[in-house]
Scaffold this active site. Structure first.
Site, PDB file in Angstrom:
ATOM      1  N   ARG A  57      -2.938   3.976   7.181  1.00  0.00           N
ATOM      2  CA  ARG A  57      -2.314   2.996   6.305  1.00  0.00           C
ATOM      3  C   ARG A  57      -1.448   3.734   5.282  1.00  0.00           C
ATOM      4  O   ARG A  57      -1.723   4.889   4.942  1.00  0.00           O
ATOM      5  CB  ARG A  57      -3.380   2.178   5.565  1.00  0.00           C
ATOM      6  CG  ARG A  57      -2.777   1.060   4.713  1.00  0.00           C
ATOM      7  CD  ARG A  57      -3.760   0.466   3.707  1.00  0.00           C
ATOM      8  NE  ARG A  57      -3.062  -0.573   2.924  1.00  0.00           N
ATOM      9  CZ  ARG A  57      -3.543  -1.126   1.820  1.00  0.00           C
ATOM     10  NH1 ARG A  57      -4.713  -0.760   1.352  1.00  0.00           N
ATOM     11  NH2 ARG A  57      -2.832  -2.040   1.180  1.00  0.00           N
ATOM     12  N   HIS A  58      -0.432   3.062   4.784  1.00  0.00           N
ATOM     13  CA  HIS A  58       0.422   3.639   3.743  1.00  0.00           C
ATOM     14  C   HIS A  58      -0.378   3.910   2.465  1.00  0.00           C
ATOM     15  O   HIS A  58      -1.531   3.495   2.321  1.00  0.00           O
ATOM     16  CB  HIS A  58       1.591   2.699   3.436  1.00  0.00           C
ATOM     17  CG  HIS A  58       1.142   1.335   2.985  1.00  0.00           C
ATOM     18  ND1 HIS A  58       0.646   1.077   1.727  1.00  0.00           N
ATOM     19  CD2 HIS A  58       1.108   0.150   3.641  1.00  0.00           C
ATOM     20  CE1 HIS A  58       0.331  -0.198   1.617  1.00  0.00           C
ATOM     21  NE2 HIS A  58       0.591  -0.790   2.767  1.00  0.00           N
ATOM     22  N   ARG A 105       0.723   1.136  -3.524  1.00  0.00           N
ATOM     23  CA  ARG A 105       1.974   0.380  -3.663  1.00  0.00           C
ATOM     24  C   ARG A 105       1.855  -0.614  -4.811  1.00  0.00           C
ATOM     25  O   ARG A 105       0.770  -0.871  -5.334  1.00  0.00           O
ATOM     26  CB  ARG A 105       2.299  -0.373  -2.374  1.00  0.00           C
ATOM     27  CG  ARG A 105       1.250  -1.430  -1.988  1.00  0.00           C
ATOM     28  CD  ARG A 105       1.800  -2.403  -0.966  1.00  0.00           C
ATOM     29  NE  ARG A 105       0.801  -3.296  -0.413  1.00  0.00           N
ATOM     30  CZ  ARG A 105       0.340  -4.387  -1.019  1.00  0.00           C
ATOM     31  NH1 ARG A 105       0.769  -4.702  -2.222  1.00  0.00           N
ATOM     32  NH2 ARG A 105      -0.550  -5.159  -0.416  1.00  0.00           N
ATOM     33  N   ARG A 108       7.481   1.210   2.519  1.00  0.00           N
ATOM     34  CA  ARG A 108       6.280   1.945   2.095  1.00  0.00           C
ATOM     35  C   ARG A 108       5.628   2.723   3.235  1.00  0.00           C
ATOM     36  O   ARG A 108       5.033   3.772   3.000  1.00  0.00           O
ATOM     37  CB  ARG A 108       5.275   1.000   1.443  1.00  0.00           C
ATOM     38  CG  ARG A 108       4.813  -0.161   2.298  1.00  0.00           C
ATOM     39  CD  ARG A 108       3.900  -1.107   1.500  1.00  0.00           C
ATOM     40  NE  ARG A 108       3.537  -2.295   2.251  1.00  0.00           N
ATOM     41  CZ  ARG A 108       4.259  -3.399   2.311  1.00  0.00           C
ATOM     42  NH1 ARG A 108       5.429  -3.455   1.667  1.00  0.00           N
ATOM     43  NH2 ARG A 108       3.852  -4.449   2.999  1.00  0.00           N
ATOM     44  N   HIS A 137      -0.350  -0.412   8.293  1.00  0.00           N
ATOM     45  CA  HIS A 137      -0.815  -1.178   7.142  1.00  0.00           C
ATOM     46  C   HIS A 137      -2.330  -1.366   7.189  1.00  0.00           C
ATOM     47  O   HIS A 137      -2.986  -0.929   8.143  1.00  0.00           O
ATOM     48  CB  HIS A 137      -0.121  -2.541   7.127  1.00  0.00           C
ATOM     49  CG  HIS A 137       1.366  -2.455   7.176  1.00  0.00           C
ATOM     50  ND1 HIS A 137       2.164  -2.547   6.049  1.00  0.00           N
ATOM     51  CD2 HIS A 137       2.225  -2.264   8.220  1.00  0.00           C
ATOM     52  CE1 HIS A 137       3.431  -2.429   6.395  1.00  0.00           C
ATOM     53  NE2 HIS A 137       3.494  -2.258   7.702  1.00  0.00           N
ATOM     54  N   ASP A 138      -2.865  -2.051   6.175  1.00  0.00           N
ATOM     55  CA  ASP A 138      -4.299  -2.332   6.167  1.00  0.00           C
ATOM     56  C   ASP A 138      -4.704  -3.174   7.370  1.00  0.00           C
ATOM     57  O   ASP A 138      -5.748  -2.946   7.989  1.00  0.00           O
ATOM     58  CB  ASP A 138      -4.732  -3.000   4.853  1.00  0.00           C
ATOM     59  CG  ASP A 138      -3.849  -4.161   4.431  1.00  0.00           C
ATOM     60  OD1 ASP A 138      -2.963  -4.574   5.210  1.00  0.00           O
ATOM     61  OD2 ASP A 138      -4.026  -4.658   3.299  1.00  0.00           O
TER      62      ASP A 138
END
Length: 405
Positions: A27-28, A31, A96, A269-270
């Site tokens: 995941r990023h 943010r 992101r 992502h999540d």
């Protein structure tokens, strides 16, 4: 052998000589909120260091450090020199995730020897591949799929989920009234929860109305919401099926020593993390944290097998695919996941099959429609012929003396 492999993995991958290939999904990093709620006291952009939904400096640090951690973990396996023959990275087409991938690569591949192109800059450009979100059915998983949307709608109409809505009716109403947003589902609740989480993480004082609901009442449902996208096998096939098919094909090529890369990375992502874990039957309800990482390691002893790890912030835990041991035979891995594996072309075909039960039903309805059109066409031809015959019966030959009116 089991004890030897586990001990070897826990100490350092570089001590093992049976690692063949690795797939990493992360995941990023940290943010800003994607979009503040209508009555958010911090909805003005001036409160935030960067735009909404953007990677912060802390997020850059998260991934630079994760890149360094991956370099340490796989230092004896992955060459310190970047090569497109060894390494490939793909990201969703979101700022992101792209920036997280770039920060991660800065930690994973600092330039060495002849790859140093500027002595004052310990960084080198490495390509990050992507596809526009609405065309991406592999990683972003946002390409339009009528069948998936239909199945998800049907899921939320089941008694189990209707009971969840009834149970949370008062909570939804309270959150809607005070936030100004329409909170009527687990997804919208999680969205609001995430914004409140980020604001509390940034030391902002939350509004008084949140004290009775955040985090205690909202957290369990926010965590559970991450399980819904792949709640059934059918949903998982259309959500993560192409990604798992890509992973399986990557490892299949590695077992054949057929032009494979040693390292394949996905920046997501999540929901990416949650969906992958959920598809494997290994998702414990939680909100995947920033820079959380899943690692698939293909190994070889007398046969090929997979080890799966999940780095949830600082801790690394072993993951077992449902129905398989931690040392999961590669053939068993494929057999267990076979119901969800789907190529991207197959996905395109199946996704359009949303209004009818199966292709046979589509054929029946199509046949009826075609038959109807043929009948209309025949009727039109008969009428046209009848008119022509009638017209001919009324015609006469004009004599030279006839005048033109």
């Amino acid at each position: 052998m089991f004890r030897l492999v586990v001990a070897c993995v826990l100490i350092s991958v570089s001590l093992c000589d049976d690692l063949i290939s690795v797939v990493v999904i992360y995941r990023h990093g940290d943010r800003t909120p994607i979009q503040p709620y209508p009555r958010d006291p911090y909805r003005n952009a001036s409160y935030w260091p960067v735009g909404f939904g953007q990677l912060t400096n802390l997020g850059k640090q998260h991934h630079f450090q994760l890149g360094q951690w991956l370099r340490q973990r796989y230092g004896g396996f992955l060459s310190p020199h970047y090569s497109e023959r060894d390494f490939y990275i793909r990201s969703t087409d979101v700022d992101r995730t792209l920036m997280s991938a770039e920060a991660n690569l800065a930690g994973l591949y600092p330039p060495k020897a002849d790859q140093v192109w500027d002595p004052t800059l310990p960084w080198q450009p490495i390509p990050v591949h992507t596809t526009p979100e609405l065309e991406d059915n592999l990683l972003a998983m946002k390409k339009y799929c009528p069948k998936y949307n239909s199945l998800l709608t049907q899921l939320f109409k089941t008694e189990f989920f209707l009971n969840i809505s009834r149970e949370n009716r008062d909570l939804y109403a309270y959150l809607s009234k005070n936030s100004g947003a329409q909170i009527a589902s687990l997804e919208s609740l999680e969205y609001l929860y995430n914004t409140l989480y980020i604001e509390s993480l940034n030391k902002f004082v939350l509004p008084d109305w949140t004290s009775g609901v955040y985090p205690e009442k909202m957290a369990p449902w926010a965590r559970f919401s991450f399980a819904t996208q792949c709640y059934t096998e059918e949903l998982a096939r259309l959500k993560t099926g192409p990604l798992f098919n890509e992973i399986v094909e990557h490892f299949r090529n590695a077992t054949k020593n057929d032009g494979f890369r040693k390292f394949l990375v996905f920046s997501g992502h999540d929901v990416t993390i949650a969906n992958v874990l959920n598809t494997m039957g290994a998702f414990e309800y939680h909100c995947p944290p920033y820079a959380s990482t899943i690692m698939f390691e293909l190994r070889r002893n007398s046969s090929f097998y997979l080890n799966i790890f999940y780095k949830n912030s600082t801790q690394v835990q072993k993951i077992a695919l449902k129905g398989c041991d931690f040392d999961c035979d590669f053939d068993d891995f494929i057999r267990i996941l076979k119901p969800v594996l789907i190529t991207r072309k197959q996905w395109d075909l199946e996704c359009q099959n949303s209004n009818f039960g199966d292709f046979n039903t589509i054929f029946i309805y199509s046949s009826i429609a075609i038959g109807f059109l043929i009948s209309i066409s025949l009727l039109w031809v008969i009428i046209a012929c009848f008119k022509q015959v009638k017209t001919n019966s009324n015609d006469y030959t004009r004599l030279a003396i006839d005048e033109v009116a």
